[in-house]
Design an enzyme around this catalytic site. Structure first.
Site, PDB file in Angstrom:
ATOM      1  CB  CYS A 161      62.528  18.372  -8.007  1.00 22.00           C
ATOM      2  SG  CYS A 161      63.761  17.149  -7.517  1.00 22.00           S
ATOM      3  CG  HIS A 187      60.394  18.867  -3.632  1.00 26.56           C
ATOM      4  ND1 HIS A 187      59.649  18.415  -4.689  1.00 26.56           N
ATOM      5  CD2 HIS A 187      61.590  18.239  -3.727  1.00 26.56           C
ATOM      6  CE1 HIS A 187      60.354  17.540  -5.401  1.00 26.56           C
ATOM      7  NE2 HIS A 187      61.538  17.424  -4.828  1.00 26.56           N
ATOM      8  CD  GLU A 204      56.370  19.721  -4.178  1.00 25.99           C
ATOM      9  OE1 GLU A 204      56.965  20.824  -4.241  1.00 25.99           O
ATOM     10  OE2 GLU A 204      56.901  18.642  -4.515  1.00 25.99           O
TER      11      GLU A 204
END
Lengths: 294, 1015
Positions: free
Chosen positions: A96, A249, A251
């Site tokens: 990002c 994302h 994660e």
């Protein structure tokens, strides 16, 4: 083999460092979160790690363009170290805002820059004003920025889950990934490059992650392609595949219960008498990076 | 140009955007659609940086290159980027002294780019230039300016193309603050007439000599009444001197409604100890006494309340309002609101990490075209139109949450015409804090004598002066513009990280608190209670610009600041840490045990007051109250009529579709997309549920990535019912906050609550009675369920006194609004029941009794019907029902569970279908035959907002076991239909009449209505 060491940057408004470090630990890596100021002070600390991560967030509040201000800071004092880092068979991931920083740094898409013909590409809306005030200035003649992440189309911040297709690639980051279901959350994520550059990157296999709809490319259609990215590009890598940047994302998608649709899936599995899975799609990416060092 | 210092020049860098800029395209569409500029043909936006100082051309070139991009963002220096192709140029910049985050970021980059920082007289500013194409009459230009800029914080300059060309572009404006310095404290003579004292309280002290302050002769309200001023007068007589202006301002801040909650702490009716002690806090104490666990860890004593999360962690929670500032500048008000409540988490104990934001917006009806003004001339100082108000507030919370990296999954919006002048902006933050770290119990803190007072965060300016006293007054033309400020989320993020992840971990401080309302004048004395005194040197406080008077420094509410108590041996280490983390930190004095609050400025004593007097010297007074129940509360002629006359065919379906499309009921997806709810990776149950993406009344996060333990959060309110029946309205709000968590499977014993009372006309005995009855309901429901309050806040003055377009005096008051916020600890998030039905063939159950009462319902609001009976909450039935439902969820018998909310059963079933993208068959006679309703016509069963009800679906295999759980208790449980694969919602009423038979697409189209389109 020992677990690889991962360095996760923090500070200046980065805000996804904790969960990003956790995802790497879950995948079996050792992690260290380091403040940009501390790294700039002793850049050689970079080489204590095999993997460098620029996590998501709002470095410098996105002022002067998302990722731009942090890239300016890193470029002055860390540029040569980063180049050496890449050349020494190490991995870099930008997620990002981290992806935006990597493009401003020129590490992505990562070809050595020819002097771009700036005036030729100047927006025709901006008529020449007598003299070209934007030609390279002394001291900053080279600008290696060749792609950009522009304001979303449709405009505005968008937080939602998307489907992605990973290209068949040699990138260590994606070698265990095919279809992925991950969240995006950004306001400036529309991948853009001049047409020739876009074609070149596509041919070189560097456009490694694309937004998808029902297992096929999204063809620019919202909401499947959430930001209007050219060729549905959600992530790119450098020619070596070791440096990768992505808007989604991973994660935030390492566990099954992080998915937005997990209650429906769980209900189906339970009715079939089956167990719930543990992992989310994002975990494969972190595991692949760890496996690169095995 | 500012003050014309020699050698300083203004330079201007313009940075463009690509031609096909979607943001500009959207702006064009918005300006046309808003009707403000129908002839506008094109918009180009350009970022502008203006630098004031003495710079080398080479340095400016380096900066321009860095701010631009070689392929997408051309840049120019001291020369317009665009010369032709537009008719008007409109630039929006900040007024002097307003927080300018872009300017600040660019200034931070200069050392990197130039090898030097800006010097004192130099400055850097951000602004935005819009080039407008189209023949625009002056009125349209003004309308565009109103859309793009708020005159309270921003300046607009407009040039025609002709002027622009002649001048070589826009002017280079570096807005500087020009103060007429009066850095002295004045003595104030209180030995004056009562009339003069009253004026002092209402309008404030006389302005410092030469100070402009919007041309007002006085500084703005102290909001002290005569009684308080007489107490102060007597106190200074006793100590034999006059007060300083700073002492008086301090007392005003500390005795303000905002800081001391006078109305909640004064005797009212049977609540002799005040509503807070008698009802709210007493409920918690009784609950704590009745249970033997340590669920409540810290209640009502700190910036947030806290409950136990697991063996290692506590969860904190706090909900605030930021109503008055948001009415003036919705963006800045909402932004500083959410950042402020973040600091209530950071300021809990020795510092909790914010893990979740929640929001609640009570907004004016979007189509409300009333024009209202703060001054009587019928044209200046208009109230913002509802759409701009809402959009500014949304953007404030978006920027605040997203930039801080705190997920914002939970919230609501609520539309009502009486929020026209004062919208309510509720913001809350949940935090997580280890129970112990380095042998310290982190929820405990204590500043000790000798500890240094260290202020961390932004510099002090004129921002927010009189914020605390301002929100204790009605909003009128005397409202000080300096109350408006813009937050800096990144600055606060840096502060939070340095504090919690480094300084706390190294145990460098012994106490901390937030600098909120009242600034240092409140935070320092409050902390000084821990040690027993303080001494402060205001000369040491870092200022944004010189020339501020001592009282201004002391009461300024400049944002993103916290106050720490630092043992002298750690002072150097903590200052160095903050320096490295780009956070300003300054020692301004020390804590003592003298019992006095002592402040000096420039070597002169400007305050020396006993702490007890400063904090608790205010006079308590009996508040009057008077029963206020409307006469029409029980009547409902429409329902009477329907006993004999069934609804005409199609009427119910039409009403359902209209109600689904109403603002407040229709989809809130826009906010779920804009507010990042996935950051921190903790989100489990999201703001949108099911494949159909329908709003969820509750959300769930999992704050520890290595544990499946979770936190469920929800909210409830019922302002429409308060005037009809305050007790039932408050009980309904409690239930509306608790039930969505119960639906998930939460047990009542694991739920904690927060109260936010936003009231109006606080001197009206009838409004005070409503307040008292609401508090009584809070007490009784909380005790019956065993759900303690852990924190709360009130805002009493949500009134407006202004003028209409003809200059006639207009008063508006919000409907008294009680917001209950709830949080639940969930043992295993994998076992929760989500609100969306899962499979065709599943059976639908309605749990709880439907009352024949439509008072306070959306249905009646939609039909524009006043009055009506408010349905009551049955405490013992609900308690048993909720407990058994939790058992059913725990046993895995529940496929989905939803709390019936606004719009009652009809809207619940419709949104369930939309969420699942499945149809349903529902038979209302099943509710009647199971005895699950009063004797009521179909429209009451469909649209009553009776509390205590859940809509549950079960697979056919689990249905019998599910029913069995409730059977032996004789509880109201009815099997009312099934989920179908037909893609249609069918509802049958009395005798099998088809009331609704509609396709999902029709429901979806109604539910997807944009609030902006509301008439």
């Amino acid at each position: 083999m020992t677990a690889p060491a991962v360095m996760v940057l923090t500070g200046t408004g980065i805000n996804c460092d904790l969960e990003t470090a956790f995802a790497f630990r879950r995948a079996g890596a050792r992690t260290k979160i380091i403040h940009v100021a501390d790294l700039m002070e002793s850049p050689q600390r970079l080489f204590q790690s095999q993997i460098l991560v620029l996590p998501g967030g709002f470095s410098y509040g996105d002022h002067t363009g998302s990722g731009n201000a942090l890239a300016i800071r890193l470029r002055h004092g860390l540029a040569t170290f980063l180049r050496r880092f890449v050349e020494s068979d190490r991995l870099i991931l930008g997620i990002c805002n981290g992806f935006q920083v990597l493009t401003h740094l020129g590490l992505l898409p990562g070809e050595p820059a020819g002097a771009p013909d700036f005036t030729a590409k100047l927006n025709p809306e901006f008529r020449a004003t007598g003299q070209d005030s934007t030609s390279p200035a002394p001291g900053c003649a080279t600008d290696s920025r060749r792609v950009a992440l522009l304001s979303n189309r449709p405009p505005g911040y968008v937080c939602r889950w998307v489907d992605l297709l990973a290209e068949k690639t040699t990138s260590p980051w994606l070698r265990d990934s095919g279809a992925l279901h991950l969240p995006v959350a950004h306001g400036e994520g529309r991948f853009w490059a001049p047409p020739a550059e876009l074609a070149r990157l596509a041919n070189a296999g560097q456009l490694v992650l694309r937004y998808a709809r029902d297992g096929k490319p999204a063809h620019g259609e919202a909401p499947w392609n959430p930001n209007g990215a050219a060729l549905d590009v959600a992530g790119v890598c450098d020619p070596t595949g070791r440096v990768m940047g992505m808007m989604p994302h991973p994660e935030r998608a390492i566990d099954f219960v992080q998915r937005e649709d997990w209650p429906s899936i769980a209900d189906k599995l339970r009715r079939q008498g089956r167990e719930l899975p543990e992992a989310g799609d994002g975990l494969a990416l972190f595991r692949a990076a760890v496996r690169y060092y095995h | 140009m500012v003050n014309g210092k020699t050698g300083l020049e203004n330079h201007r860098i313009e940075v463009g955007f690509p031609q096909d800029d979607p943001v500009a395209a959207q702006l064009l569409a918005r300006l046309r659609r808003g009707g403000c500029a129908p002839s506008l043909e094109g918009v180009v936006r350009i970022d502008v940086i203006t630098l004031r100082g003495c710079f080398r051309q080479h340095d400016l070139t380096v900066l321009a290159k860095a701010l631009g991009h070689p392929l997408t963002r051309p840049a120019s220096i001291d020369r317009p980027l665009v010369l032709t192709g537009f008719h008007w140029a409109l630039e929006v910049g900040f007024l002097p002294g307003v927080t300018d985050n872009v300017g600040r970021t660019v200034a931070k980059l200069l050392p990197v780019l130039w090898g030097r920082s800006l010097e004192d007289a130099e400055s850097c500013h951000g602004s935005r230039l819009y080039l407008l194409r189209g023949t625009l009459p002056d009125a349209d230009l003004q309308a565009i300016a109103a859309e793009l800029a708020n005159p309270l914080v921003e300046r607009v300059s407009i040039k025609s193309w002709t002027h622009y060309s002649r001048d070589g572009g826009m002017d280079r404006v570096a807005p500087g603050v020009a103060l007429n310095p009066h850095p002295e404290a004045d003595e104030v003579n209180l030995e004056v007439s009562e009339a003069e004292l009253l004026l002092l309280g209402k309008a404030g002290l006389p302005q410092n000599p030469g100070e402009k302050g919007r041309g007002l002769p006085r500084r703005g309200p102290l909001a002290l009444d005569l009684e308080s001023l007489l107490v102060i007068q007597r106190h200074f007589r006793k100590i034999g001197r006059h007060p300083t202006d700073l002492e008086l301002e301090s007392l005003a801040q500390n005795w303000s409604e905002h800081c001391r909650h006078l109305i909640f702490n004064s005797p009212l009716g049977e609540a002799r100890a005040g509503l807070f002690h008698h009802y709210i806090r007493r409920a918690t104490l009784e609950i704590q006494r009745a249970r033997d666990d340590s669920f409540c860890a810290s209640v009502f004593v700190d910036n947030s309340g806290a409950i136990v999360f697991d063996e290692d962690y506590l969860v904190t929670d706090k909900v605030e309002t930021h109503n008055s500032p948001s009415a003036l500048d919705p963006f800045g008000g909402a932004l500083t609101g959410i950042l402020g409540v973040n600091r209530d988490a950071v300021g809990f104990g020795l510092g909790a990490r914010p893990i979740l934001n929640r929001y609640g917006f009570c907004l004016p009806w979007p189509g409300d075209r009333r024009e209202l003004y703060r001054v009587p001339d019928g044209e200046s100082e208009p109230l913002l139109p509802p759409r701009l108000l809402a959009e500014g507030i949304f953007r404030g919370v978006e920027v605040g949450g997203n930039c801080s990296g705190i997920p914002t999954p939970q919230g609501f919006w609520w539309f009502h015409e009486d929020y026209r002048a004062k919208p309510l902006v509720f913001v809350g933050t949940v935090g997580l804090i280890p129970r112990e770290e380095k042998g310290r119990r982190l929820h405990q803190k204590r500043a000790r004598p000798g500890n240094r007072i260290v202020v961390v965060g932004g510099r002090v300016g004129l921002d927010g002066i009189h914020g605390a006293t301002f929100s204790s007054e009605a909003l009128d033309s005397g409202s000080p513009a300096t109350a408006v400020q813009i937050g800096d989320p990144i600055g606060q993020k840096l502060l939070t990280d340095a504090l919690i992840r480094e300084a706390r971990h190294r145990a460098l401080y012994t106490s901390l608190t937030d600098n909120g309302a009242g600034g240092l004048s409140c935070s320092v004395p409050e902390m000084a209670q821990e040690s027993g005194g303080c001494i402060v040197d205001l000369t040491k406080v870092p200022l944004k610009y010189p020339g501020m008077a001592p009282w201004q420094i002391w009461v300024s509410e400049s944002q993103e600041r916290m106050t720490l108590a630092v043992p002298p041996e750690h002072l150097d280490e903590i200052l160095e840490l903050f320096r490295r983390r780009d956070v300003e930190a300054t020692e301004i004095g020390q804590f003592t045990d003298t019992g006095q609050c002592v402040v000096s400025h420039g070597g002169k004593l400007v305050m020396d007051l006993a702490l007890d007097f400063l904090l608790d010297g205010w006079p308590a007074r009996e508040l009057p109250c008077e029963v206020a129940l409307p006469p029409d509360r029980a009547s409902d002629p429409e329902l009477e009529a329907e006993k004999t006359l069934p609804p005409p065919p199609g009427e119910i379906q039409r009403l359902l579709l209209e109600i689904l499309a109403r603002p407040g009921i229709a989809s809130r997806q826009e906010l779920a997309l804009r507010f990042d709810h996935e950051v921190q990776g903790s989100s489990v149950l999201k703001p949108l549920v099911g494949p159909g993406r329908v709003d969820s009344a509750a959300t769930v996060v999992r704050p520890r990535p290595d544990s499946y333990r979770g936190i469920g959060v929800s909210q409830g309110l019922w302002p429409e019912a308060t005037l009809l029946d305050p007790y039932s309205a408050a009980a309904g709000a409690m239930d509306a906050a608790v039930r969505p968590l119960v639906a998930l499977g939460a047990r009542l014993g694991r739920i904690a609550l927060l109260d936010n009372f936003c009231w109006s006309k606080p001197k009206d005995p009838q409004r005070l009675w409503l307040l008292k009855e609401s508090a009584r309901a809070c007490y009784e429901v909380a005790v019956a369920w065993g759900t303690p309050f852990i924190s709360g806040k009130d805002s009493m003055h949500n009134d407006f006194s202004g003028y209409d377009g003809q200059g006639r005096t207009t008063r508006l008051s919000i409907p008294p609004t009680l917001l209950i916020s709830s949080l639940a600890i969930l043992d295993d998030v994998r076992r929760i029941a989500s609100p969306d039905p899962k499979a065709a063939g599943d059976l639908i159950f309605l749990l709880g009794t439907t009352r024949r009462a439509l008072g306070g319902s959306v249905y009646r609001a939609h039909r524009k019907l006043a009055g009506g009976a408010v349905p009551e909450l049955d405490l013992s039935t609900s308690k048993r029902l909720y407990g058994l439902h939790a058992q059913a969820v725990d046993r895995g018998l529940v496929a989905s569970a939803q709390a019936l909310g606004r719009g009652g059963l009809a809207v619940a079933v419709a949104t369930a279908c939309l969420a699942a993208q499945l149809g349903a068959e529902v038979d209302l006679d099943q509710i009647r035959s199971h005895g699950c309703c009063d004797e009521a016509p179909d429209r009451a069963i469909l649209f009553s907002e009776s509390p205590g009800r859940l809509l549950v679906t079960c697979s056919p295999e689990n249905a019998a076991a599910f029913e069995e759980i409730f059977q032996s208790w004789d509880l109201p449980v009815a099997r009312i239909g099934l989920i179908s694969g037909s893609g249609r919602l069918r509802i049958r009423g009395a005798g099998g009449t088809v009331l609704v038979d509609t396709a999902l697409v029709e429901l979806a189209s109604a539910y997807g209505t944009d609030w902006r389109d509301t008439k």
